[in-house]
Design an enzyme around this catalytic site. Structure first.
Site, PDB file in Angstrom:
ATOM      1  N   PRO A  68     -17.470  65.436  -1.503  1.00 24.68           N
ATOM      2  CA  PRO A  68     -18.126  64.523  -2.369  1.00 24.68           C
ATOM      3  C   PRO A  68     -17.687  65.421  -4.035  1.00 24.68           C
ATOM      4  CG  PRO A  68     -19.472  65.627  -0.322  1.00 24.68           C
ATOM      5  CD  PRO A  68     -18.277  66.035  -0.467  1.00 24.68           C
ATOM      6  N   LYS A 173      -7.050  58.843 -11.583  1.00 24.55           N
ATOM      7  CA  LYS A 173      -8.001  58.399 -10.434  1.00 24.55           C
ATOM      8  C   LYS A 173      -9.730  57.632 -11.281  1.00 24.55           C
ATOM      9  CE  LYS A 173     -10.668  57.757  -6.868  1.00 24.55           C
ATOM     10  NZ  LYS A 173     -11.132  56.685  -5.540  1.00 24.55           N
TER      11      LYS A 173
END
Ligand code: NAD
Length: 304
Positions: A68, A173
């Site tokens: 995560p 990203k």
């Protein structure tokens, strides 16, 4: 494929990515802290281990992580039981998690100091892209590391980009996902406005897909149900990509922007909207559920 792969983090994304590596013929074992995720992995014929100690050995040629946040990557690579001390110098480390640039650079430097190749390689394309192996993968690292990682990444993705030095994959990203957060809100606003104007949402969606208002949330991942099959909006907003993850990425984007003095007012606004949405208990819903709080009461549908 002759790689011996250790895959850590088989959640929404990691599971289908690992399955594609298995299908390509690699020897792959997976680990996750969640027993439920390990069970799901076994259902897909993946070999699992219950302890990370049983995963990493000198024989492993590739470690892939899909975790995560930066704190998880840091713990896995550099923590007390950090795998960076347990792999051989021939092993390549590929962190596909979306994390902060600093942590990527920090892990990459320790790896580099030990003569181990490492790339940050976050992905875009969602769970559907992971299942179909059509992910866009943004890689940061040396030319040599990129070349070494490329055949493995090609099994999981379609477009593989070398963005620059370590950390650049996550930089790219983060820029991408700031736009995604903003455009998901924009798509929700437009469709909700259409609803209030009493125009058929299906028609407006079709028009926007072919007109200048198109975006990934419109053409691939619409935030309202009944528009494209297989999307989280048609599955009670089960993620997919969770609102909590989007909130994390928008935080990363805003931190980056502050660090380099870039003005990103819409990125800031998107962060405020997603932060509130998460605080209100929607963290585990798909991020497209943001449409629920956009546009007033015109579209009153339940989410569980
Ligand atoms: P997820 O929460 O479904 O999966 C993460 C997995 O990591 C979980 O199964 C969790 O149990 C496991 N994990 C956490 N800490 C661990 C540890 N210390 N050791 C082993 N396992 C651990 O998340 P996801 O949606 O698969 O996303 C993973 C990453 O990919 C995130 O950084 C996210 O931002 C990024 N990403 C997600 C999507 C998407 O559509 N879901 C798309 C692109 C990128």
């Amino acid at each position: 494929m002759s790689e011996k792969i250790a895959f850590i983090g088989v959640g929404n994304m990691g599971n289908p990515m690992a399955v594609n590596l298995l299908k390509a013929g690699s020897k792959i074992k997976v680990f996750d802290v969640s027993k439920q995720m390990l069970e799901k992995a076994r259902e897909k014929n993946l070999e699992t281990v219950d302890r990370i100690e049983d995963l990493i050995s000198e024989e492993i040629s590739t470690v892939i992580t899909m975790l995560p946040e930066g704190k998880h990557s840091k713990e896995i690579y550099l923590g007390d039981n950090g795998i960076i001390n347990k792999v051989s110098k021939n092993c390549i480390l590929i962190d596909c998690s979306t994390i902060d640039i600093q942590t990527s650079k920090e892990i990459g430097k320790v790896a580099n100091d030990r003569g181990i190749m490492m790339v940050d390689a976050p992905v875009s394309g969602g769970v559907m892209g992971a299942q179909k192996a059509t992910l866009n993968i943004m890689v940061g690292g040396s030319e040599d590391s990129f070349d070494r990682a490329l055949p493995i990444l090609k099994v999981m993705g379609k477009n593989i980009y070398h963005a620059g030095e370590i950390g650049s994959g996550n930089g790219a990203k983060i820029c991408n996902n700031m736009s995604l957060g903003i455009t998901m809100i924009a798509a929700s606003e437009s469709l909700m406005l259409a609803k209030r104007l009493n125009i058929d949402i299906k028609k407006v969606h079709e028009i926007m897909k072919n007109a200048s208002g198109n975006s990934w949330p419109i053409s691939v991942y619409p935030p309202l149900p009944g528009l494209i099959d297989g999307t989280p909006s048609n599955n009670n907003y089960k993620p997919g990509f969770s609102a909590g993850m989007m909130n994390k990425d928008l935080k990363l984007a805003n931190e980056c922007a502050t660090n380099v003095n870039a003005s990103t007012p819409l990125g800031r606004m998107a962060l405020d909207i997603y932060s509130k949405f998460c605080k209100d208990g929607n963290e585990t819903k798909d991020f497209s559920a943001i449409s629920k709080v956009i546009g007033g009461d015109a579209w009153d549908y339940p989410i569980e």
